[in-house]
Write an enzyme that holds these catalytic residues in place. Structure first.
Site, PDB file in Angstrom:
ATOM      1  CE  LYS A  27     124.754 -83.814  68.564  1.00  0.00           C
ATOM      2  NZ  LYS A  27     125.136 -82.239  68.442  1.00  0.00           N
ATOM      3  CE1 TYR A  63     129.959 -82.356  66.864  1.00  0.00           C
ATOM      4  CE2 TYR A  63     130.482 -83.431  69.080  1.00  0.00           C
ATOM      5  CZ  TYR A  63     129.546 -83.113  67.911  1.00  0.00           C
ATOM      6  OH  TYR A  63     128.396 -83.337  68.099  1.00  0.00           O
ATOM      7  NE  ARG A  97     123.622 -81.060  57.717  1.00  0.00           N
ATOM      8  CZ  ARG A  97     124.315 -80.749  58.838  1.00  0.00           C
ATOM      9  NH1 ARG A  97     124.986 -81.689  59.489  1.00  0.00           N
ATOM     10  NH2 ARG A  97     124.170 -79.441  59.222  1.00  0.00           N
ATOM     11  CB  THR A 133     122.543 -76.254  64.738  1.00  0.00           C
ATOM     12  OG1 THR A 133     122.875 -76.671  63.292  1.00  0.00           O
ATOM     13  CG2 THR A 133     123.377 -76.572  65.738  1.00  0.00           C
ATOM     14  CG  HIS A 157     126.464 -85.929  64.392  1.00  0.00           C
ATOM     15  ND1 HIS A 157     126.959 -84.502  63.990  1.00  0.00           N
ATOM     16  CD2 HIS A 157     127.039 -86.505  63.736  1.00  0.00           C
ATOM     17  CE1 HIS A 157     128.085 -84.797  63.159  1.00  0.00           C
ATOM     18  NE2 HIS A 157     127.942 -85.911  63.047  1.00  0.00           N
ATOM     19  CD  GLU A 162     130.944 -86.842  61.107  1.00  0.00           C
ATOM     20  OE1 GLU A 162     129.748 -87.173  60.792  1.00  0.00           O
ATOM     21  OE2 GLU A 162     131.254 -85.621  61.082  1.00  0.00           O
TER      22      GLU A 162
HETATM   23  N1  LIG Z   1     126.648 -71.743  69.811  1.00  0.00           N
HETATM   24  C1  LIG Z   1     126.808 -73.103  70.366  1.00  0.00           C
HETATM   25  N2  LIG Z   1     126.587 -73.294  71.749  1.00  0.00           N
HETATM   26  C2  LIG Z   1     126.798 -74.485  71.960  1.00  0.00           C
HETATM   27  N3  LIG Z   1     126.801 -75.691  71.394  1.00  0.00           N
HETATM   28  C3  LIG Z   1     126.925 -75.542  70.149  1.00  0.00           C
HETATM   29  C4  LIG Z   1     126.947 -74.305  69.531  1.00  0.00           C
HETATM   30  N4  LIG Z   1     126.859 -74.250  68.068  1.00  0.00           N
HETATM   31  C5  LIG Z   1     127.034 -75.767  67.910  1.00  0.00           C
HETATM   32  N5  LIG Z   1     127.294 -76.116  69.068  1.00  0.00           N
HETATM   33  C6  LIG Z   1     127.152 -77.708  69.327  1.00  0.00           C
HETATM   34  O1  LIG Z   1     127.995 -78.247  68.343  1.00  0.00           O
HETATM   35  C7  LIG Z   1     127.719 -79.140  67.329  1.00  0.00           C
HETATM   36  C8  LIG Z   1     128.232 -78.968  66.081  1.00  0.00           C
HETATM   37  O2  LIG Z   1     127.874 -77.606  65.436  1.00  0.00           O
HETATM   38  P1  LIG Z   1     127.533 -77.464  63.971  1.00  0.00           P
HETATM   39  O3  LIG Z   1     127.391 -76.080  63.730  1.00  0.00           O
HETATM   40  O4  LIG Z   1     128.385 -78.440  63.340  1.00  0.00           O
HETATM   41  O5  LIG Z   1     125.983 -78.147  63.772  1.00  0.00           O
HETATM   42  P2  LIG Z   1     125.442 -79.406  63.167  1.00  0.00           P
HETATM   43  O6  LIG Z   1     126.101 -79.751  62.071  1.00  0.00           O
HETATM   44  O7  LIG Z   1     123.730 -79.042  62.822  1.00  0.00           O
HETATM   45  O8  LIG Z   1     125.366 -80.396  64.315  1.00  0.00           O
HETATM   46  P3  LIG Z   1     125.967 -81.740  64.188  1.00  0.00           P
HETATM   47  O9  LIG Z   1     127.428 -81.742  63.942  1.00  0.00           O
HETATM   48  O10 LIG Z   1     125.926 -82.208  65.740  1.00  0.00           O
HETATM   49  O11 LIG Z   1     125.370 -82.400  63.539  1.00  0.00           O
HETATM   50  C9  LIG Z   1     125.960 -78.768  67.594  1.00  0.00           C
HETATM   51  O12 LIG Z   1     125.256 -79.880  67.091  1.00  0.00           O
HETATM   52  C10 LIG Z   1     125.855 -78.331  68.970  1.00  0.00           C
HETATM   53  O13 LIG Z   1     125.824 -79.657  69.750  1.00  0.00           O
END
Ligand SMILES: Nc1ncnc2c1ncn2[C@@H]1O[C@H](COP(=O)(O)OP(=O)(O)OP(=O)(O)O)[C@@H](O)[C@H]1O
Length: 137
Positions: A9, A49, A85, A91, A115, A126
């Site tokens: 990122k 997203y 992952r 996260t 990510h 993706e």
């Molecule tokens: N509570 C939050 N506040 C701010 N940003 C958030 C929050 N939760 C998630 N995000 C952002 O959204 C992204 C996607 O959230 P998700 O729950 O899908 O997590 P992830 O699958 O671990 O991350 P990614 O999809 O980036 O690999 C997170 O990586 C983070 O950048």
């Protein structure tokens, strides 16, 4: 063999973490079948997203992810989706296991360096969003 979509990122790219993250990927034995530094369009970010569209942090997330170059990576290897992952960690970096990328480098949930696709369906979607077929080995 499985393929997954990984991304460094904007915070990770800005902080110069690209070589360290690629070294970790190489040590793990994954093959890099696609790689590019690019700026994501708002349209791509909103599609990537899309599942978070209704969440309160969606606007912030899209601004962040489009706010500087990212490195898009297509990875291939055994169990690559779960394996990548696992390398990233949770996260929220406060919950990330020691030695993971997020534990070592991330400070907040919003700016968490990398990510990774969370299923074979999202990996396929993706990879298709970020790479044309001819860009992949
Ligand atoms: N509570 C939050 N506040 C701010 N940003 C958030 C929050 N939760 C998630 N995000 C952002 O959204 C992204 C996607 O959230 P998700 O729950 O899908 O997590 P992830 O699958 O671990 O991350 P990614 O999809 O980036 O690999 C997170 O990586 C983070 O950048």
């Amino acid at each position: 063999m499985e393929r997954t979509f990984a991304m460094i990122k904007p915070d990770g790219v800005r902080r110069g973490l690209t070589p360290e993250i690629l070294a970790r990927i190489a040590r793990k034995g994954y093959r890099v079948v696609g790689l590019k530094q690019m700026v994501i369009s708002r349209e791509t970010a909103e599609s990537h997203y899309g599942e978070h569209r209704e969440r309160p942090f969606f606007g912030e997330l899209v601004s962040f992810i489009t706010g500087g170059p990212v490195v898009a990576i297509a990875l291939e290897g055994e169990n690559a989706i779960a394996g990548w992952r696992g390398m990233m960690g949770a996260t929220n970096p406060a919950n990330a296991a020691p030695g993971t990328i997020r534990a070592d480098f991330a400070t907040t949930t919003g700016e968490n360096v990398t990510h990774g696709s969370d299923s074979s369906e999202s990996a396929e979607r993706e990879l298709g969003l970020f790479f044309r077929p001819e860009e992949l080995l």
